[in-house]
Write a protein that holds these residues in place. Structure first.
Motif, short mmCIF file in Angstrom:
data_model
loop_
_atom_site.label_atom_id
_atom_site.label_comp_id
_atom_site.label_asym_id
_atom_site.label_seq_id
_atom_site.Cartn_x
_atom_site.Cartn_y
_atom_site.Cartn_z
N HIS A 417 13.11 -16.54 -22.51
CA HIS A 417 12.62 -15.98 -21.24
C HIS A 417 11.42 -16.75 -20.73
CE1 HIS A 417 14.94 -12.67 -23.06
NE2 HIS A 417 15.22 -12.33 -21.82
N ALA A 418 10.51 -17.11 -21.63
CA ALA A 418 9.31 -17.82 -21.22
C ALA A 418 9.64 -19.21 -20.71
CB ALA A 418 8.33 -17.91 -22.39
N VAL A 419 10.47 -19.94 -21.45
CA VAL A 419 10.81 -21.31 -21.03
C VAL A 419 11.60 -21.30 -19.74
CG1 VAL A 419 12.04 -23.42 -21.68
CG2 VAL A 419 10.69 -22.19 -23.39
N ASP A 420 12.48 -20.33 -19.58
CA ASP A 420 13.24 -20.22 -18.34
C ASP A 420 12.28 -20.01 -17.15
OD1 ASP A 420 16.04 -19.97 -17.18
OD2 ASP A 420 15.11 -18.16 -16.41
N TYR A 421 11.29 -19.17 -17.34
CA TYR A 421 10.32 -18.92 -16.27
C TYR A 421 9.46 -20.15 -16.00
CZ TYR A 421 6.29 -17.05 -13.77
OH TYR A 421 5.29 -16.85 -12.85
N ILE A 422 8.99 -20.80 -17.06
CA ILE A 422 8.12 -21.96 -16.90
C ILE A 422 8.85 -23.09 -16.18
CG2 ILE A 422 6.88 -23.78 -18.14
CD1 ILE A 422 6.30 -21.65 -20.33
N THR A 423 10.09 -23.34 -16.58
CA THR A 423 10.84 -24.45 -15.98
C THR A 423 11.22 -24.18 -14.53
OG1 THR A 423 12.91 -23.55 -16.89
CG2 THR A 423 11.78 -25.27 -18.17
N SER A 424 11.35 -22.92 -14.17
CA SER A 424 11.79 -22.60 -12.81
C SER A 424 10.63 -22.25 -11.87
CB SER A 424 12.78 -21.43 -12.85
OG SER A 424 12.18 -20.26 -13.41
#
Length: 590
Positions: A417-424
């Protein structure tokens, strides 16, 4: 005559299919003993074990990942076993026979290409003491010069005996990956791939394959990986096999396939989405590049629009895990072009995205035309490129930094969830995040040390703060969410900053309120009926910088402090469940 078929696998969990076909085909005239090792085993240990077996003939199955270690084994073997016959086979030695005969004077023969029949004929000659000069499909030295005999006709795959029925393999089936092939050859001509050399596709007997799969499952095989280069080249064949595996699978068994994404028919995916049990199948899809010129130069026909349709349909079905491959260093793919390729594919959010680097394999068209594209590559396996006319060595190193953190922070699923948010939301593109973080990771020297789980969280937070990333507090909140979601017991000591958490007094007050009225954490939590002891032992209350309930329900990020109770269920392997606290409860903290 004592014959051993040996190889060095990349890992212990791997098995070698080729030497098992050799053993099966040579029987009953020759009783071949299989001896498998790994590339991590000390060379002298391997030699010692082979020496103790007192063989007359040792055959080695050779690949790019094991050839250099195999060479060391052979060189020591020849010193202490001067009379043993040493035979090599496999893709690494089949396409540059003269080179290997001249480099490795310790060997006696190389079996070229498909080896079942050739190896059996060679063993018969060695056993009888007859001349090997007329044996098709072998290479050897004669009078100081390399000799390559005419290639042997292909075997009839429908008549090959099963390579899976050896009693000594049975006890290992549940612990190792079992490889199986239902066809040989590839219909495509990708110039970086050895499969492009063999023209046409030939199939094994379907009924025999099904019987083998039944046998493997009945004897405990857990992971069965199909090595067909394009499993779905025939729609009717793929559907038949998928139906068979769905009908007869044993719970706990997983099947992996290499498929070509842009030729996968929608009706096949619909069938799988409706009928396949979750987790039964796993697809590996080679994308490699989304650059049209690059694909044209390597003779790779690919419709990325159709491939995207396939990946998204499979993803929406929620039944099948997908592993997508990229290759950095293909012709006319510079750093910026590869950045686009990466972002194109990452946008599909595959469960795994493997970033590999072009390897100039012996016998491939790309190696033959290396000078045309200015390739500089390693002289020894794995022949990985160092640079070309579009990609400098510095660019290669930068992309390797991306590969490093991509593996740790996306493919390992520690904080999805964190990486998805950071990348987007925190960087212009996903590639920019992985590149920036990868470069920072390298600068800190972290690539040279080990990492505990908590280290990975702390290092990402350090990076976000160092770069002063906007909305990093929301990213940190999601990291906390991921950590608690993936944990299997109540954490003893939190890695996150206490300033982003509750004070001891606040936490104590919430626990007291919930202990008196469990409904404050919602009806679902109240229905658990936890005792006061279980409440304190198996739950944790934490603060989040977004509305937890909204995020759990729709992944909608609303920046506002909220609180949640997390229960680690001891009766379900510690699986965590989140319960947003009501406004009535949290108002006590206002």
């Amino acid at each position: 005559m004592k014959v051993i078929a040996s190889t060095l696998n990349a890992k212990f969990i791997h098995t070698n299919l080729a030497i098992r076909y050799l053993k099966a085909y040579a029987a009953p005239e020759h009783d071949i003993e299989i001896a498998e090792y790994t590339i991590n085993d000390p060379v002298l240990n391997i030699v010692t074990d082979l020496f103790a077996k007192k063989p007359d003939v040792v055959g080695f199955s050779c690949y790019i990942w094991n050839i250099e270690q195999t060479v060391k084994v052979i060189q020591i073997m020849r010193k202490i076993m001067p009379n043993v016959k040493i035979v090599l086979g496999g893709p690494e030695v089949s396409y540059d026979v003269v080179y290997w005969l001249q480099r490795l004077t310790e060997i006696d023969f190389i079996v070229i290409g498909e080896g079942e029949e050739t190896f059996k004929v060679l063993l018969a000659a060695l056993k009888n003491g007859s001349n090997a000069d007329d044996i098709k499909g072998i290479g050897y030295m004669k009078d100081g010069k390399p000799v390559i005999n005419p290639i042997r006709d292909k075997v009839d795959l429908r008549e090959l005996p099963s390579p899976f029925r050896f009693p000594e393999d049975r006890e290992h089936l549940s612990k190792r990956v079992t490889y199986i092939e239902t066809s040989r050859g590839c219909p495509f001509s990708c110039q970086f791939c050895l499969s492009s050399i063999e023209v046409g596709v030939r199939y094994f007997n379907r009924d025999k394959i099904k019987d083998d799969i039944r046998y493997l499952m009945a004897n405990g095989a857990k992971t069965i990986k199909f090595v067909d280069r394009t499993f779905n080249i025939s729609r009717s064949y793929a559907l038949e096999m998928f139906q068979f595996l769905i009908d007869e699978h044993v719970p706990g068994t997983v099947f992996q396939f290499e498929i070509t994404g842009d030729i996968m028919r929608p009706e096949v995916i619909d069938f799988l989405n409706k009928n396949a049990p979750p987790g039964l199948f796993r697809f590996e899809i080679g994308v490699q590049s989304t650059n049209d010129l690059t694909n044209e130069l390597v003779k790779r026909r690919q419709n990325f629009e159709k491939l995207t349709r396939t990946v998204m349909m499979v993803k929406e079905g929620g039944k099948i895990l997908q592993h997508l491959d990229l290759i950095a260093g293909l012709p006319e793919e510079d750093y910026n072009s590869f950045r686009k390729t990466f972002n194109d594919v990452f946008a599909l959010r595959p469960e795994e995205l493997q970033l590999g680097f072009l390897k100039m394999l012996r016998g491939t068209g790309l190696r033959i035309s290396a000078k045309q594209f200015g390739y500089v590559y390693m002289d020894h396996s794995p022949y990985e490129i160092l640079q070309n006319n579009m990609l400098s060595f510095e660019d290669v190193l930068k992309i390797k930094q991306v590969e490093d953190v991509l593996e740790k922070y996306w493919n390992d699923h520690r904080m999805d969830h964190a990486v998805d948010y950071i990348t987007s939301s925190c960087f212009d593109t996903p590639f920019d995040f992985f590149q920036s973080f990868g470069s920072y990771w390298d600068e800190q020297g972290w690539s040279r040390i080990g990492h505990q789980l908590e280290d990975l969280y702390n290092r990402l937070i350090q990076f976000l703060h160092k770069k002063e990333i906007q909305n990093r507090n929301l990213a940190e909140g999601l990291m906390k969410y991921d950590y608690l979601l993936n944990h299997r017991y109540k954490p003893r000591k939190a890695w996150w900053d206490h300033s982003s958490s509750l004070s001891r007094e606040e936490r104590s007050g919430l626990y007291s309120a919930i202990n008196e009225n469990s409904g404050l954490a919602g009806q679902a939590f109240s229905e658990l009926g936890l005792t006061e002891r279980d409440l304190y032992k198996h739950t944790v209350i934490e603060k989040f910088p977004f509305l937890l309930g909204d995020y759990i329900e729709s992944e909608k990020m609303i920046p506002q402090d909220s609180y949640g109770l997390v229960y680690f269920d001891p009766s379900n392997n510690g699986k965590s469940s989140f319960y947003p606290l009501t406004m009535e409860t949290t108002s006590k903290l206002a």
